[in-house]
Enzyme design. Structure first.
Site, PDB file in Angstrom:
ATOM      1  N   GLN A 135      74.102 -31.350 -16.288  1.00 24.18           N
ATOM      2  CA  GLN A 135      73.677 -31.589 -17.477  1.00 24.18           C
ATOM      3  C   GLN A 135      74.498 -30.390 -18.259  1.00 24.18           C
ATOM      4  OE1 GLN A 135      69.099 -32.354 -17.849  1.00 24.18           O
ATOM      5  NE2 GLN A 135      69.566 -31.727 -15.759  1.00 24.18           N
ATOM      6  N   ASN A 136      74.956 -29.409 -17.905  1.00 23.38           N
ATOM      7  CA  ASN A 136      75.735 -28.402 -18.455  1.00 23.38           C
ATOM      8  C   ASN A 136      77.074 -28.927 -19.134  1.00 23.38           C
ATOM      9  OD1 ASN A 136      73.381 -26.947 -17.762  1.00 23.38           O
ATOM     10  ND2 ASN A 136      74.311 -26.111 -15.867  1.00 23.38           N
ATOM     11  N   ILE A 137      77.291 -28.116 -20.175  1.00 26.41           N
ATOM     12  CA  ILE A 137      78.760 -28.534 -20.852  1.00 26.41           C
ATOM     13  C   ILE A 137      79.523 -27.327 -20.728  1.00 26.41           C
ATOM     14  CG2 ILE A 137      77.411 -30.172 -22.152  1.00 26.41           C
ATOM     15  CD1 ILE A 137      77.413 -27.996 -24.350  1.00 26.41           C
ATOM     16  N   HIS A 153      76.606 -34.720 -20.123  1.00 28.38           N
ATOM     17  CA  HIS A 153      76.599 -34.436 -21.387  1.00 28.38           C
ATOM     18  C   HIS A 153      77.983 -33.826 -22.068  1.00 28.38           C
ATOM     19  CE1 HIS A 153      71.874 -33.927 -20.850  1.00 28.38           C
ATOM     20  NE2 HIS A 153      72.349 -34.881 -21.042  1.00 28.38           N
ATOM     21  N   CYS A 202      92.382 -33.589 -35.797  1.00 30.43           N
ATOM     22  CA  CYS A 202      93.021 -34.359 -34.643  1.00 30.43           C
ATOM     23  C   CYS A 202      94.432 -34.235 -35.042  1.00 30.43           C
ATOM     24  CB  CYS A 202      92.772 -35.783 -34.668  1.00 30.43           C
ATOM     25  SG  CYS A 202      93.572 -36.708 -33.392  1.00 30.43           S
ATOM     26  N   SER A 246      64.869 -28.482 -16.020  1.00 32.33           N
ATOM     27  CA  SER A 246      63.491 -28.229 -16.350  1.00 32.33           C
ATOM     28  C   SER A 246      62.918 -29.580 -15.939  1.00 32.33           C
ATOM     29  CB  SER A 246      63.116 -27.962 -17.750  1.00 32.33           C
ATOM     30  OG  SER A 246      64.054 -29.001 -18.409  1.00 32.33           O
ATOM     31  N   GLU A 272      60.536 -22.087 -11.594  1.00 33.45           N
ATOM     32  CA  GLU A 272      59.038 -22.364 -11.742  1.00 33.45           C
ATOM     33  C   GLU A 272      58.984 -23.945 -11.419  1.00 33.45           C
ATOM     34  OE1 GLU A 272      58.103 -21.430 -15.609  1.00 33.45           O
ATOM     35  OE2 GLU A 272      59.504 -22.837 -16.486  1.00 33.45           O
ATOM     36  N   CYS A 288      68.254 -19.243  -8.788  1.00 32.08           N
ATOM     37  CA  CYS A 288      69.200 -19.927  -8.005  1.00 32.08           C
ATOM     38  C   CYS A 288      70.242 -19.392  -7.356  1.00 32.08           C
ATOM     39  CB  CYS A 288      69.640 -21.334  -9.074  1.00 32.08           C
ATOM     40  SG  CYS A 288      68.542 -22.261  -9.905  1.00 32.08           S
TER      41      CYS A 288
END
Length: 304
Positions: A135-137, A153, A202, A246, A272, A288
């Site tokens: 999910q990290n960008i 994402h 662009c 989460s 958690e 982690c």
């Protein structure tokens, strides 16, 4: 259509239906924290799916912009990461993303990123596969050396043209001259109010359209091709790890419960418990970067 949500309301995907069924099933036994048992399952697995969230990057010092203190100026991410915010004030939104891009230049992959990349490389030589669904960008998985990564994402370092739709990798610093020195996170900082014609444009010949970050904002549809590929990976995996997430942002929050629902062992690594913890076979609490490396290191049954 699958939309990025903080709740499951309004989703029509069969994925969501499957997870609702699983969520309403009888209570499962409490997750185990027995690393030895997990390692036995790890040694047998042929196709491992690793789902990662903001908690992994937070250990590299990457701001999450959520929770208490998680503000840029006076806003949290969900205030600015929307199509409406960009339409209303593209200068402000670009300041926010410029700040995030610049912050990432000083951040490095941590032991969790590196353990995942090493595991992927090692197991590929044994005819086994590891896929990262993040999910990290921030592209830290790529920088750690991971190859098989789905960024559901999007990426801070890609842009998409609002006119022609072209998606391009962009690591410029600053991304445009007008943003140089902008994006100060202090709540007292004044908005730059950059004219739209001076925001990132662009470079495709004859276009010059306004660029936006190639990230999935709240309320937007996720890339259907990526989601299809992710579903295929989840359907064939025989072990799933959920790392630093989460389990409240949809549709990613549905992925691991969907896997657990078909009887595949799922191990959660997080600081958690989460709303999904009780659905999983294993739960390892703590940073982690501390808990994941020993879980993924070479097993005694692996050939040297």
């Amino acid at each position: 259509m699958i939309v990025r949500h903080l709740a499951c309301r309004g989703l029509t995907s069969h994925l969501c239906a499957a997870v609702r069924l699983n969520w309403n099933s009888p209570e499962m036994a409490r997750p185990s924290s027995n690393l030895t048992k997990f390692r036995k399952e790890f040694a047998k697995a042929k196709h491992i799916a690793i789902i990662t969230g903001a908690g992994v990057s937070a250990e590299s010092g990457v701001p999450t912009f959520r929770g208490q203190g998680g503000y840029w100026r006076k806003w949290q991410a969900q205030d600015l990461a929307t199509p409406e915010a960009f339409s209303r004030d593209p200068s402000l939104v670009w300041e926010f993303y410029h700040y995030r891009r610049e912050v990432m230049r000083s951040k490095m992959p941590n032991p969790a990123h590196l353990a995942i990349a090493e595991c992927e490389s090692r197991l590929s030589q044994q005819g086994r596969s590891v896929v990262i669904i993040t999910q990290n960008i921030d592209e830290l998985h790529h920088r750690a050396g991971s190859k098989h990564v789905y960024e559901i994402h999007g990426s801070l370092f890609k842009t998409r043209c609002m006119s022609c739709g072209e998606v391009t990798a962009n690591h410029k610093s600053p991304i445009c001259p007008a943003l140089e020195g902008k994006g100060e996170p202090d709540p007292k900082a004044k908005d730059a109010r950059i004219p739209v014609e001076h925001l990132p444009r662009c470079e495709r010949r004859g276009c010059n359209g306004l660029l936006r970050p190639h990230v999935v904002w709240f309320g937007e549809t996720l890339d259907s091709d990526i989601l299809t590929a992710v579903e295929q990976e989840l359907e064939k995996c025989d072990l799933c790890l959920v790392v630093g997430t989460s389990s409240v942002v949809y549709p990613a929050a549905m992925f691991a419960p969907q896997v657990a629902g078909r009887g595949v062992p799922v191990a959660e690594f997080n600081m958690e418990c989460t709303p999904a913890t009780e659905r999983f076979k294993y739960h390892f609490e703590g940073p982690c970067g501390t808990t994941l490396p020993p879980a993924l290191e070479r097993h005694e049954s692996e050939a040297i």
